[in-house]
Design a protein around this motif. Structure first.
Motif, short mmCIF file in Angstrom:
data_model
loop_
_atom_site.label_atom_id
_atom_site.label_comp_id
_atom_site.label_asym_id
_atom_site.label_seq_id
_atom_site.Cartn_x
_atom_site.Cartn_y
_atom_site.Cartn_z
N ASN A 108 18.68 4.54 8.18
CA ASN A 108 17.80 5.57 8.84
C ASN A 108 18.07 6.80 7.90
N PRO A 109 16.68 7.45 7.98
CA PRO A 109 16.67 8.71 7.53
C PRO A 109 17.84 9.72 7.81
N ASP A 110 18.29 9.55 9.25
CA ASP A 110 19.48 10.43 9.78
C ASP A 110 20.89 9.83 9.37
N GLY A 111 20.74 8.81 8.71
CA GLY A 111 21.99 8.55 8.40
C GLY A 111 22.54 7.24 8.84
N THR A 112 21.98 6.90 10.07
CA THR A 112 22.38 5.78 10.82
C THR A 112 22.07 4.57 10.39
N VAL A 113 22.87 3.56 10.76
CA VAL A 113 22.21 2.22 10.14
C VAL A 113 21.06 1.74 11.23
N GLY A 114 19.93 1.28 10.51
CA GLY A 114 18.89 0.77 11.20
C GLY A 114 19.17 -0.69 11.61
N THR A 115 18.22 -1.04 12.50
CA THR A 115 18.09 -2.54 12.83
C THR A 115 17.34 -3.46 12.10
N VAL A 116 16.37 -2.74 11.15
CA VAL A 116 15.66 -3.40 10.32
C VAL A 116 16.18 -4.21 9.12
N VAL A 117 15.97 -5.28 8.90
CA VAL A 117 16.65 -5.87 7.67
C VAL A 117 15.50 -6.59 7.00
N ASN A 118 15.95 -6.69 5.71
CA ASN A 118 14.97 -7.45 4.83
C ASN A 118 15.98 -8.57 4.36
N PRO A 169 0.88 -1.27 -0.01
CA PRO A 169 0.15 0.05 0.08
C PRO A 169 0.72 1.28 0.10
N PRO A 170 0.25 2.49 -0.20
CA PRO A 170 0.97 3.52 -0.56
C PRO A 170 1.69 4.20 0.91
N ILE A 171 1.11 3.73 2.00
CA ILE A 171 1.96 4.22 3.13
C ILE A 171 3.21 3.93 3.60
N TYR A 172 3.38 2.97 2.77
CA TYR A 172 4.94 2.58 3.08
C TYR A 172 5.88 3.21 2.07
N ASP A 173 6.95 3.57 2.43
CA ASP A 173 8.04 4.50 1.34
C ASP A 173 8.86 3.59 0.94
N ASP A 174 9.15 3.71 -0.26
CA ASP A 174 10.25 3.12 -1.00
C ASP A 174 11.74 3.66 -1.06
N VAL A 175 11.71 4.78 -1.28
CA VAL A 175 13.05 5.45 -1.11
C VAL A 175 12.89 6.81 -0.28
N TYR A 176 13.77 7.03 0.45
CA TYR A 176 13.90 8.30 1.20
C TYR A 176 14.31 9.62 0.36
N GLN A 177 13.89 10.70 0.76
CA GLN A 177 14.32 11.85 0.18
C GLN A 177 16.06 11.99 -0.06
N ASN A 178 16.66 11.42 0.84
CA ASN A 178 18.14 11.37 0.49
C ASN A 178 18.70 10.24 -0.18
N LYS A 197 7.73 -1.55 4.62
CA LYS A 197 6.89 -2.10 5.39
C LYS A 197 7.65 -2.96 6.52
N ASP A 198 8.16 -2.33 7.88
CA ASP A 198 8.85 -3.13 8.58
C ASP A 198 9.99 -3.98 8.09
N GLY A 199 10.64 -3.35 7.00
CA GLY A 199 11.93 -3.91 6.41
C GLY A 199 11.56 -4.56 5.12
N ARG A 200 10.33 -4.65 4.75
CA ARG A 200 9.69 -5.45 3.56
C ARG A 200 9.85 -4.16 2.62
N ASN A 201 10.66 -4.26 1.74
CA ASN A 201 10.90 -3.20 0.93
C ASN A 201 11.40 -3.94 -0.57
#
Lengths: 556, 1019
Positions: free
Chosen positions: B477-487, B399-408, B415-419
């Motif tokens: 993460n959008p702030d540049g740090t590595v997130g915990t979420v994985v795919n 669904p459209p509420i999940y993002d594919d690519v951040y602005q950066n 969706k929770d790491g499902r991209n």
């Protein structure tokens, strides 16, 4: 010349491959069971996880899955085509068929296998078969009883046997196993089924079927073996550290390296979103409210309970089982409060957006609760879960003994002691340090029964025992017909009533009632156990299609 | 055995002997009716193999034995052969007439050929223009709609996908695909042949013609003949074609705000006090999105993932043809590739084939063919072969509420790491490389007139290589740090290798003779051996520290696994055929085949398949011979048996030892010395029934072939009944037996059907045109299965059609609470807006006992046809195809909201579903149930509510071409140049919602329309 050549060719083409081809990568059955190794192979096969295990925790009021929402048990949609029921039934009978085949053919190896080994292997097999029948009668009632290999033609005449007959068979077989299995194995031997395992299965089966004397005697016999003891730390018992504990009577090893594990999906469903999970498979509010306060009283009676600080002054098993708010969990401070938009991460050593509050991530835990029991930092790091599957542990024997004695009206010191052993361990103290934990002293049967039932619930969450307890106590129709409740949506959350709007009233069966809280709790989904039929599972439809002698349980 | 044959053949090749000298010279010119020179015409001295061909100017020179009267046969493709006995002249000019008579064609049949007019079985054949001319990558696709009685279905237009073929409906419960024979040798797939290499395809439909293939003939036989060079031909031809593919239909989903509103509605319907998205949040969402798209995404996933609106496809074909009197060679090299709408998915295929014919002397000839195939299937990680990751599915449910690519520019966690987009870009790959090399050496020996001895050996080797690499993706993460979420939690590499061998050896003796110009006999006897083996190996590792090296050595030695398996099977067969006809008027034919298969226990191994057929050419009778409008009429009838040995195991894989009880190995874990050790376990898993044997299909067929008006109008019709008995079924046994189902001979299946083929062919001055059409039906009814039912949404049981829809009968939607009170319901959660089911057995509740047969899922009344015309250098062809009757289930991608609890909401449902927000009137008109997750299982359970007519009509292909005249090109050495435009699957008619293609599977790669342009240059 050319004719000869053609004839040669003809002869060449006709002298071809034989058609007597045998499988290249499997063995044939004709000569199996003919030596000790083959007998052991046959027994080993039945130590696999497919043939062992307790019920699905999601069939109870302890746990709920946000994505699955419902299942055949709590949704009341169980029917004779249910795939899970059929798998359960088929796997049990697969093990039974393999044991029957083993027993019928084991003499092939008699000449070259020591008699003691033969006897032990036979006892293991008969124990496994008895365990399967025990699972079958407790879920289906009357079932076909097959004790020797049956030719296909004969199998169509088989009918269900009375539950009592099957049970008698189970107990007799377990007695054989009890008599012939060793108490323990040396460290260098493979750890296989023991006398204690046979006794424990007997005790559980007897308890589930109301055979109180048998339950009492079998569980007492386990206690008297003297080789089992409660693990010193309740929380450690369910982690890797506890896998060789003396508390475990039957557990099935699991190991990623041996390709036996749950993958990322299961792990992520169970861990927090900050740690990379989904927070989807959740403890229910009912679960949390079942824990006593440190004064030994349930929350609706204890003065120590504060719905605004619900983790305080509670039985330590609560915080060992459910993640306490505002504590570090898997590297992140766990705080589902709608205003906690960032949290500190001890893993990243900085504040991070808090994906464990629904104000940030709409699908964070709907109940605000997350499981902690059995979960550690390796889960998010590896995204693999390979904890051993605990089938029976010593605490269950203690509580089985106590319950059997209570039901028999034989309330004595040994009953209190058995329950108190379990309670003291929860507090990390010894049973005689009665000042350090709320020891049980009441001897009133009704009161004790209430305590005992509460004790079972809080001791065994996530271990698959709650379903059969609800069934045999006839509580399923009540516990599984109420809505699953969770926290209000962030916008609707009354901040003054965080996290819980008041003291949850509990009834005589220890079941919570949230109907008085209005919009301060949010109904997540409706449970609809169908009491007219669901105390027994349906016989799989295929059995009745191929064999009209097989009857169906009422209501299906 | 193989060595002996190979040696024998080699010896023969080395012993070619020279021929005798001759005396008298004859020269001349061969032209067509328009006085055009005919190059490449074959001129043979009848009764010998001696002869010549005309040169590029149509001239020939031939040495004749002096003093003997000889008859010369002038023959050329597409022209009527002429026999001329020259006198003593030295010059002989001949004019050949174009052949119009389809019935004079020679048709390939099992282990031989027959004239079409002599056929007594139900056989259809199509030529090169019907196969290569359809501009498909796969031969199977080209068969769709071309032959009456042949049903070709596809469910996807993915690169490299083929179609499944059924001849005369369903024959058995297991494998129903026909046996495919290429140039006399059985092959695994018809799609291993280049469509451009196909000379013709013959379909043996009834048992009388298929019985010669015995135990493999029950589901029909497809005989493919590849092109061979002819005497006098000499050319080099190159074809290039480029095409673009576009989806024929694309589902659409609601926008982001509507998605949230509908999601809330669903949550409330399911007992939640409110949905997860607050009204204010929804209302301001688009504004929030403009300010902070990373937090308030609005992603069009279909657009993000399906980056190309059209996928490319191309083809190169190089064909070399050279035929002299003694050696004829045809070599072709074909390359085809197609891409996908999204990245990393492709199909490449190389096909190489050399067909050699060598005439050693009068009596001995040799055919030596070699072919090589290499296909490469590439996809994203986990996309092949399991389609565990299906980009089309992902694009449609996200669904459209999940993002594919951040602005950066970093990939968002989706969706929770499902991209799925990150998975396509960084998730690894799956690759399969399939090599097949095969050869066929055939040795023909004609010791005396009429007698032919043939020995053939054909080995085929398969070397397959697969590599599947799936990489863990860590998000930033959008702030540049590595997130915990994985795919894709683990980086896993698995590789597989397999080697297959199939051997086919045949020895045939054929004797054909005509006595007294009245009695013709043709006797065939033969022996055939088939052997196959397969050995495979797999290995995998996990725990890759680095994800850039997809080789096993870079994974963890702790997390490694490997596997291996092997199997073999064999078939020995003896067969014979006797044909007799009297004055080409009365025909009778008998076949007998005996097969021995390694798949059965030795005492149940043998099976004998007889068949007989007869024909009466009525038009040869005196009373009809003078009828001018009737050119030809033949009545024919046949009866025969064929079998099926291709058994499947419980998992649907081929079963090679189905009668044997085997011990399967397993691994159980134990504690020993404080650690976990794996010990091997062993158990019999499948209950084996030893006395199983072949299943048998019996077909009775009556038919007629006719042509009218000087052969311009042709007609063929057939009616048949086919009964398959002793079907080997994984018969239900009581589960309490504790074994998986064994195969047993139990089932019966009846098929009844008819076929009609009509054709019109004529010439008006320079305009040649033809029209043909076919229509057929096959209805399969399941007979006694000894109580076994294959249940699910489709059922196979006594009295049902094969795979008939099986479910509830619906009666609209419940509108009010009062309606539900006391009404029979499926379960206690039923509410207004749920589908109301009919309590068929009237027991007051809806249970699985209320499910009934709802109608056939297999296509009925299949039709197809084509139209062709050429005028001077222009040619045009149109092909169409369709199904007139079929029940289809509406695919969930446009009818079910919130797949997997979070998925998209189909636009198709908007305004059409039952809702508490609707007026009662609107709800009465609702065609979709209320939005609910808890009731989905009940509402979307199979019922007639979700079935609709799957009938469709489809324009399969339009091709227009122009061939440049020779004269203009001759100087450059070019013989001809053809340019063409073509389109496949451009137009269809059906009752489906516009979002769905009638042939498409659920969430499968779309069916594609293809637009092509190509050129063929011939030197």
């Amino acid at each position: 010349m050319k004719k000869t050549l053609f004839l040669m060719l003809l002869a060449g083409a006709t002298s071809c491959h034989t058609l007597d081809l045998n499988p290249l990568s499997e063995a044939s059955t004709g000569t199996f069971y003919s030596n000790q190794t083959e007998l052991e192979l046959a027994v080993n096969d039945l130590y696999r996880l497919a043939f062992w295990g307790n019920d699905n925790e999601l069939f109870s009021d302890n746990e709920w899955h946000r994505g699955q929402l419902t299942n055949a048990v709590i949704g009341g949609t169980m029917n004779a085509d249910d795939a899970g029921v059929q798998t359960f039934w088929l796997n049990s009978y697969k093990a039974i068929a393999r044991v029957n085949s083993f027993i019928a053919n084991k003499e092939r190896a008699a000449a070259n296998t020591p008699a003691a080994v033969m006897l032990r292997l036979e006892a293991e097999m008969r124990l496994i078969r008895a365990y399967q029948y025990s699972r079958l009668v407790t879920h289906f009632g009357d079932v076909p009883l097959l004790t020797a290999p049956v030719a296909l033609a004969e199998s169509y005449g088989i009918a269900r046997r009375n539950q009592a007959e099957v049970l008698q068979f189970v107990f007799d077989e377990l007695d054989f196993a009890i008599a012939n299995l060793p108490v323990s194995y040396g460290a260098s031997e493979t750890k296989r089924l023991t006398k204690g395992a046979a006794l424990a299965i007997k005790a559980r089966t007897a308890l589930y079927t109301g055979k109180w004397q048998l339950a009492r005697d079998a569980s007492k016999a386990v206690m008297d073996l003297g080789i089992y003891a409660l693990h010193s730390s309740y929380s450690q018992l369910f982690l890797k550290a506890g896998e060789t504990s003396k508390e475990l009577i039957i557990s099935v090893p699991r190991d990623e390296k041996q390709q036996v594990f749950n993958g990322a999906g299961y792990v992520q469903d169970n861990i927090s979103r900050n740690a990379g999970g989904y927070g989807a498979q959740l403890p229910t509010r009912d679960m949390m409210d079942a824990y006593e306060c440190t004064d030994g009283k349930p929350i609706d009676e204890s003065a120590l309970y504060d719905p605004k600080a619900p983790f305080k002054n509670r039985d330590p098993r609560l915080t060992a089982t459910i993640v306490e708010f505002n504590t570090q969990w898997l590297g992140y401070n766990y705080m589902p409060h709608p205003d906690s938009l960032t949290v500190f991460s001890s893993k990243e050593n900085r504040r991070v957006p808090n994906k464990d509050t629904r104000a940030v991530a709409a699908f964070a835990s709907f109940t605000g609760l997350l499981w902690k029991k059995g979960i550690d930092q390796t889960w998010p790091d590896r995204l693999v879960e390979d904890n051993d599957a605990i089938v029976i542990r010593y605490a269950e024997m203690l509580l089985t003994y106590a319950e059997a004695k209570i039901e028999l009206g034989e309330i004595d010191e040994s009953v209190l002691n058995a329950v108190n052993l379990v309670r003291a361990r929860a507090y990390g103290v010894s049973v005689d340090q009665t000042a350090a934990y709320p020891a049980i002293a009441v001897t009133n049967a009704a009161a004790l029964r209430k305590v005992l039932r509460r004790e079972r619930r809080v001791e065994f969450p996530r271990e698959g025992l709650r379903y059969m307890d609800l069934i045999r106590w006839k509580l399923a129709e009540k516990a599984l017909s109420t809505p699953v409740v969770g926290l209000p949506d962030p916008a609707a959350q009354n901040r003054a009533k965080w996290p819980f709007p008041g003291v949850t009233p509990l009834d005589d069966d220890g079941l919570a009632d949230y109907s008085g809280f209005g919009t301060d709790v949010k109904a997540l989904s409706q449970r609809s156990f169908d009491k007219s039929r669901q105390y027994l599972w349906p016989i799989p439809a295929v059995e009745r299609r191929v064999n009209p002698n097989i009857t169906q349980n009422a209501g299906y | 055995m193989r060595q002996k044959i190979l040696l024998g053949c080699a010896w023969l090749l080395a012993s070619m002997g020279p021929l005798l000298a001759q005396v008298r010279q004859l020269t001349g010119k061969v032209t067509d009716e328009g006085a055009k020179d005919l190059p490449g015409v074959s001129i043979v001295i009848k009764g010998t193999q001696r002869g010549t061909v005309t040169d590029t100017n149509g001239d020939y020179t031939l040495a004749l034995p002096d003093g003997e009267a000889v008859t010369l046969t002038f023959s050329f493709v597409g022209y009527q052969s002429q026999d001329i006995t020259p006198g003593s002249q030295t010059k002989l000019n001949v004019t050949l007439k174009q052949s119009d008579n389809a019935l004079s064609e020679v048709v390939v049949v099992g282990y031989g050929t027959q004239k079409k007019k002599d056929l007594t079985g139900a056989i259809s054949s199509i030529g090169a223009r019907d196969v290569g001319g359809r501009q498909t990558i796969q031969v199977s696709d080209a068969l769709q709609g071309s032959v009456a009685g042949v049903s070709v279905t596809r469910s996807s237009g993915a690169p490299g996908s083929g179609s499944s073929i059924l001849i005369r409906g369903i024959t058995t419960i297991g494998t129903n695909s026909p046996l495919v024979i290429v140039d006399g040798v059985p092959v695994a797939s018809i799609d291993n042949v280049n469509p451009g290499d196909v000379e013709n395809i013959t379909v043996l439909k009834d048992a009388a013609s298929a019985a010669i293939y015995g135990s493999r003939g029950a589901a029909g036989v497809i005989l493919v003949t590849t092109k061979r060079a002819k005497s006098g031909q000499g050319s080099l031809e190159y074809t290039y074609e480029y095409g673009v593919q576009r989806a024929t239909a694309t589902p659409e989903y609601v926008g982001v705000q509507d998605y949230m509103r509908y999601f809330n509605e669903q949550a409330v319907n399911d007992g939640a006090s409110a949905g997860p998205f607050a009204d204010a949040y929804i209302a301001s969402y688009l504004d929030s999105n403009r300010v902070n798209p990373d937090h308030f995404p609005n992603t069009d996933w279909q657009k993000a993932i399906l980056t190309r609106k059209s996928a490319p496809r191309q083809r190169h074909d190089l064909v070399f043809t050279m035929g002299t009197g003694k050696t004829k060679t045809k070599a072709s090299l074909g390359y085809a590739s197609s891409g996908a709408f999204y990245d990393n998915r492709s199909y490449d295929r190389y096909l190489f084939r050399v067909n050699n014919d060598m005439q050693v002397n009068d009596k001995i000839s040799v055919n030596l063919d070699v072919f090589y195939k290499r296909t490469a299937n590439k996809g994203n990680a986990n996309e092949l072969p399991s389609s565990a990751f299906n980009p089309i599915y992902e694009a449609r449910i996200m669904p459209p509420i999940y993002d594919d690519v951040y602005q950066n520019g970093n990939f968002a966690v989706g969706k929770d790491g499902r991209n799925p987009l990150a998975q396509i870009r960084h998730g690894g790959f799956s690759r399969g490389l399939y090599n097949q090399i095969g050869g066929r050496m055939q040795f023909n020996y004609k010791p005396v007139n009429g007698l032919t001895l043939t020995a053939l050996v054909a080995p085929v080797f398969d070397f397959d290589k697969t590599k599947y690499f799936s990489k863990q993706i860590r998000f930033t993460n959008p702030d540049g740090t590595v997130g915990t979420v994985v795919n894709q939690a683990r980086t896993v590499l698995s590789e597989g290798r397999s080697e297959g061998v199939t051997l086919n050896g045949q020895v045939l003796v054929n004797y054909a003779r005509e006595f007294n110009n009245a009695h013709s006999i043709d006797i065939l006897a033969g022996f055939e051996e088939n052997y196959r083996s397969l050995e495979s190996l797999g290995a995998s590792r996990s725990g890759f520290a680095l994800t850039g090296f997809p080789y096993l050595n870079s994974g963890s030695t702790e997390l490694r696994d490997n596997s291996g398996s092997a199997n073999e099977s064999g078939l020995h067969s003896f067969f014979g055929r006797l044909q007799y006809n009297f004055k080409s008027k009365y025909f009778i034919q008998g076949n007998l085949r005996s097969d021995l298969s390694s798949r059965f226990a030795s005492q149940y191994r043998k099976a004998v398949y007889p068949s007989v057929s007869a024909g009466w050419t009525v038009s040869e009778e005196q009373f009809l011979k003078s009828t001018r409008w009737l050119s030809f009429l033949k009545l024919r009838g046949s009866w025969g048996e064929a079998g099926n040995e291709r058994l499947l195991d419980k998992d649907g894989n081929p079963a090679y030892y189905p009668y044997m009880a085997t011990i399967d190995f397993s691994t159980a874990l134990f504690y020993q010395n404080g650690g976990v050790v794996p010990l091997t376990g062993g158990a019999q898993q499948v209950y084996a029934v030893e006395n199983i044997s072949w299943e048998t299909s019996r077909t009775a067929d009556i038919g007629l072939d006719a042509s009218f008006l000087n052969d311009r109008l042709t007609l063929a019709a057939d009616y048949y009944k086919k009964t398959t008995t002793n079907i080997l079924l994984p018969l239900d046994i009581p589960l309490y037996m504790g074994y998986d189902k064994p195969n047993q001979n139990a089932g019966t299946l009846n098929v009844r059907g008819w076929e009609l083929e009509l054709g019109w062919r004529d010439r008006m001055n320079k305009l040649n045109y033809s029209v043909s059409a076919n229509l057929s039906d096959a209805k399969s009814t399941v007979g006694d299965l000894k109580g076994t039912e294959f249940r699910g949404d489709q059922i196979v049981r006594n009295g049902s059609q094969y795979n008939e829809w099986f479910g509830y009968i619906s009666n609209g939607l419940f509108q009010t609470v009062d309606e539900i009170k006391g009404a029979p319901v499926l379960n206690v959660t039923t509410k207004p807006g749920d589908v109301r089911y009919v309590d068929v057995n009237q027991d007051g509740k809806i249970t699985t006992d209320d499910k009934v047969l709802l109608g056939g899922a297999l296509p009925r009344y299949l039709y197809g046809g084509n139209l062709r015309a050429d005028y001077e250098g222009f040619d045009v062809g149109v092909t169409f195809q369709g199904v007139a009757k079929k029940l289809s289930r509406l695919s969930s991608e446009v009818t079910q909201p919130f797949a997997e609890a979070f998925g998209n909401m189909p636009s198709e449902m908007v305004g059409k579903f039952w809702s508490n927000n609707n007026t009662p009137d609107q709800n009465l008109r609702a065609t979709y149930p209320r939005l609910s997750r808890t009731s989905n299982a009940a509402n979307y359970a199979l019922s007639d509510y979700w079935l609709l007519s799957g009938a469709y009509f489809r324009l399969k292909n339009i091709t227009m071409g122009y061939t440049l005249k020779q004269d203009m090109l001759k100087k450059t050495g070019v013989q001809s140049l053809r340019l063409y435009l073509s389109a496949n699957d451009v137009f269809s008619l059906s009752k489906f919602p516009k979002y769905l293609d009638p042939e498409s599977g659920s969430y499968s790669y779309p069916i594609v329309a293809t637009f092509m342009a190509g050129a063929t240059i011939r030197f």
